[in-house]
Design a protein around this motif. Structure first.
Motif, PDB file in Angstrom:
ATOM      1  N   ASP A 389       0.625  -1.559   0.036  1.00 50.31           N
ATOM      2  CA  ASP A 389      -0.148  -0.066  -0.010  1.00 50.31           C
ATOM      3  C   ASP A 389       0.550   1.390   0.087  1.00 50.31           C
ATOM      4  OD1 ASP A 389      -2.960   1.599   0.244  1.00 50.31           O
ATOM      5  OD2 ASP A 389      -1.144   1.985   2.009  1.00 50.31           O
ATOM      6  N   ARG A 390       0.764   2.113  -1.381  1.00 50.42           N
ATOM      7  CA  ARG A 390       1.700   3.132  -1.398  1.00 50.42           C
ATOM      8  C   ARG A 390       1.230   4.222   0.294  1.00 50.42           C
ATOM      9  NH1 ARG A 390       1.275   7.012  -6.676  1.00 50.42           N
ATOM     10  NH2 ARG A 390      -1.029   7.177  -5.455  1.00 50.42           N
ATOM     11  N   ALA A 391       0.379   4.666  -0.057  1.00 54.39           N
ATOM     12  CA  ALA A 391      -0.011   5.620   1.190  1.00 54.39           C
ATOM     13  C   ALA A 391       0.536   5.472   2.661  1.00 54.39           C
ATOM     14  CB  ALA A 391      -2.219   5.183   1.413  1.00 54.39           C
ATOM     15  N   THR A 392       0.818   3.829   3.057  1.00 49.31           N
ATOM     16  CA  THR A 392       0.791   3.132   4.490  1.00 49.31           C
ATOM     17  C   THR A 392       2.260   3.083   4.269  1.00 49.31           C
ATOM     18  OG1 THR A 392       0.705   1.516   4.428  1.00 49.31           O
ATOM     19  CG2 THR A 392      -0.803   3.150   5.248  1.00 49.31           C
ATOM     20  N   ARG A 393       3.366   2.835   3.085  1.00 44.45           N
ATOM     21  CA  ARG A 393       4.524   1.905   2.901  1.00 44.45           C
ATOM     22  C   ARG A 393       4.360   0.734   3.550  1.00 44.45           C
ATOM     23  NH1 ARG A 393       8.364   6.986   4.083  1.00 44.45           N
ATOM     24  NH2 ARG A 393       7.128   8.970   2.290  1.00 44.45           N
ATOM     25  N   ARG A 394       3.466   0.020   3.703  1.00 43.67           N
ATOM     26  CA  ARG A 394       3.696  -1.374   3.796  1.00 43.67           C
ATOM     27  C   ARG A 394       4.124  -2.239   2.698  1.00 43.67           C
ATOM     28  NH1 ARG A 394      -0.125  -5.448   2.572  1.00 43.67           N
ATOM     29  NH2 ARG A 394      -1.690  -3.782   1.944  1.00 43.67           N
ATOM     30  N   ARG A 395       5.242  -3.192   3.580  1.00 47.97           N
ATOM     31  CA  ARG A 395       6.072  -3.974   2.803  1.00 47.97           C
ATOM     32  C   ARG A 395       5.332  -5.539   2.168  1.00 47.97           C
ATOM     33  NH1 ARG A 395      12.083  -3.427   4.264  1.00 47.97           N
ATOM     34  NH2 ARG A 395      11.800  -1.011   4.773  1.00 47.97           N
ATOM     35  N   PHE A 396       5.184  -6.044   1.389  1.00 47.49           N
ATOM     36  CA  PHE A 396       4.720  -7.124   1.205  1.00 47.49           C
ATOM     37  C   PHE A 396       5.319  -8.496   2.212  1.00 47.49           C
ATOM     38  CE2 PHE A 396       4.223  -5.492  -2.594  1.00 47.49           C
ATOM     39  CZ  PHE A 396       2.600  -6.315  -3.142  1.00 47.49           C
ATOM     40  N   ASP A 397       4.424  -9.470   2.665  1.00 47.30           N
ATOM     41  CA  ASP A 397       5.681 -10.577   3.156  1.00 47.30           C
ATOM     42  C   ASP A 397       6.491 -10.684   2.587  1.00 47.30           C
ATOM     43  OD1 ASP A 397       6.080 -13.196   4.096  1.00 47.30           O
ATOM     44  OD2 ASP A 397       4.623 -13.930   4.367  1.00 47.30           O
ATOM     45  N   PRO A 398       7.436 -10.979   2.701  1.00 47.26           N
ATOM     46  CA  PRO A 398       8.469 -11.378   1.856  1.00 47.26           C
ATOM     47  C   PRO A 398       8.556 -12.789   0.962  1.00 47.26           C
ATOM     48  CG  PRO A 398       9.285 -10.720   3.907  1.00 47.26           C
ATOM     49  CD  PRO A 398       7.722 -10.672   4.049  1.00 47.26           C
ATOM     50  N   ASN A 399       7.947 -13.330   1.926  1.00 46.28           N
ATOM     51  CA  ASN A 399       7.459 -15.522   1.362  1.00 46.28           C
ATOM     52  C   ASN A 399       7.023 -15.563   0.480  1.00 46.28           C
ATOM     53  OD1 ASN A 399       8.911 -16.055   3.626  1.00 46.28           O
ATOM     54  ND2 ASN A 399       7.390 -16.329   4.926  1.00 46.28           N
ATOM     55  N   ARG A 400       6.023 -13.850  -0.221  1.00 45.62           N
ATOM     56  CA  ARG A 400       5.244 -14.400  -1.313  1.00 45.62           C
ATOM     57  C   ARG A 400       6.561 -13.927  -2.675  1.00 45.62           C
ATOM     58  NH1 ARG A 400       0.678  -9.825  -1.160  1.00 45.62           N
ATOM     59  NH2 ARG A 400      -0.101 -10.923  -2.668  1.00 45.62           N
TER      60      ARG A 400
END
Length: 453
Positions: A389-400
């Protein structure tokens, strides 16, 4: 004898251990087998063509099968393929040194050859420590480096450029280093209240100065990648940061080591990244693009002041006892000489700077994607960071492994690139034209949409 694609894949899986590769995933996959290159394309064992969007790991400059470099290597092969520099001199390394000294910062006076970026940095670290030892200040044997830096995978390089994801098992092997915060504007260091480029720059310089105030008598050198921290995710440093580090090094009487292995030879829009801020390092390391991406060769440059500290009678113990079997290999030097002549003939550094600006404009449309957190670029070094999510800069789970999935999707368009985690790296050959650059940019946009919706 010609091998089928299936035979090549089988033999690869049975016998080869690949670098920076989760081998359990590799063994479960059907990898591309590259058998040829032409221009800016790689050709696989089934005859499919792919744009080399990562310059065969950041080193290709002019493309593949460049007639001038091919001819230079062939001519050298007709004379001698290798001769030692231990006790002997060689024509090709001498000629190359003259050409290199004409383009490196003017304060650099001597070149020490090796064969890879990691060995070039190891040499710089050893030179820095022995320099102070030879001057009677052996207590100056520590380094300052930037957090998340990367200088290679030999022991000294890991110590000064440790990256947890790469080096965690080896931490007990490594020597202690003082780490200053990385000047990353997109994610400012903890404790930095001013997230502007100037605020992040000044915060990081102040943190480095605090280390120097406490430990300056112990520190031999500050080591960094100038302008861009490559393997950390293409982190572009704020303007003025490198100049500020040079000033700190002078003020506290420590050396400055600039690792230009990734940034050198036109990658950032100047021949060397230090030129953007008019900085002259005490030691500078190059490799990757040195031979145009043809053969392994590296160089470590030093000032005359450093070199003279190693002079004296052998009994004084000032000699630099370091070397490599293939130091100054004539074939590699011949390739480098031909490559530098192409740089000059084609005004390639200025042309690459223009292409970098064009690629930046092509990527602007990606900024509207909710999954693109940041687009970092300096010259033809680009990192496109993917986020949940760009707004929150939430990163993806690295396992993905989202970055890897996007790069894999781009192969459908005949484009090969590699990620750093979830940052997709674009590092095309400097001579690649805008048409092919546009094809890479369009492929990335399509692949992001295909993978993330």
């Amino acid at each position: 004898m010609r091998y089928s694609t299936d035979e090549l894949r089988r033999l690869d899986k049975e016998q080869i251990w690949h670098p920076f590769t989760p081998m359990s995933l590799w063994l479960a996959d059907d990898p591309l087998v590259i058998v040829a290159g032409e221009g800016f394309e790689l050709i696989d064992s089934d005859g499919r063509r792919y744009l080399d969007g990562v310059s065969s790991l950041w080193c290709n400059v002019h493309g593949h099968r460049v007639p001038e470099i091919d001819a230079a290597i062939t001519a050298q092969l007709g004379r001698i393929a290798h001769g030692t520099m231990l006790g002997l001199a060689g024509e090709a390394p001498i000629v190359l040194a003259e050409k290199l000294m004409a383009i490196v910062p003017k304060n650099l006076a001597k070149v020490f050859y090796s064969d890879a970026g990691a060995t070039a940095t190891e040499i710089a670290f050893k030179l820095a420590v022995q320099y102070w030892h030879n001057r009677g200040r052996g207590g100056k044997n520590r380094f300052i480096a930037l957090a998340e830096a990367y200088h290679g995978d030999t022991t000294g390089a890991m110590s000064v450029g440790r990256t947890t994801a790469f080096h965690k098992p080896y931490l007990p092997m490594l020597f202690d280093v003082y780490f200053a915060p990385t000047p990353w504007v997109y994610r400012p260091p903890a404790g930095c209240d001013d997230a502007t480029p100037e605020g992040v720059r000044d915060f990081c310089l102040s943190a480095m100065e605090a280390i120097l105030e406490r430990h300056g008598d112990d520190i031999a050198a500050i080591a960094l990648e100038p302008g861009v921290q490559g393997a950390a995710g293409m982190i572009v440093q704020p303007e003025g940061f490198l100049r500020g580090v040079r000033e700190l090094a002078d003020r506290y009487e420590v050396l400055l080591i600039c690792d230009e292995v990734a940034t050198g030879f036109g990658r950032t829009g100047r021949m060397f990244a230090v030129e953007h801020e008019g900085v002259e390092p005490d030691l500078m390391c190059v490799s990757k693009g040195l031979t145009g991406g043809y053969l392994p060769l590296a160089a470590t440059f030093a000032t005359r002041r450093i070199f003279e500290a190693f002079l004296g009678d052998p009994a004084e113990g000032k000699t630099f006892y370091h070397g490599h079997t293939y130091t100054g290999n004539p074939l590699a030097c011949a390739a480098a000489i031909a490559s530098l002549e192409l740089f000059e003939r084609n005004d390639l550094v200025n042309a690459a700077a223009r292409r970098g600006e064009a690629l930046g404009r092509m990527l602007e449309r990606l900024a509207d994607s909710p999954f693109v957190g940041d687009i970092r670029r300096k010259g033809l070094m680009v990192g496109v960071e993917l986020v949940g999510d760009r707004a929150t800069r939430r990163r993806f789970d690295p396992n993905r492994r989202i970055g890897a999935a996007v790069c894999r999707e781009m192969r459908r368009d005949g484009v090969i690139v590699r990620p750093l985690g979830d940052t997709v790296v674009l590092m095309p050959p400097l001579a690649m034209g805008e048409g092919d650059l546009g094809r890479i940019a369009r492929s990335l946009g399509r692949a992001i949409g295909a993978v993330l919706g």
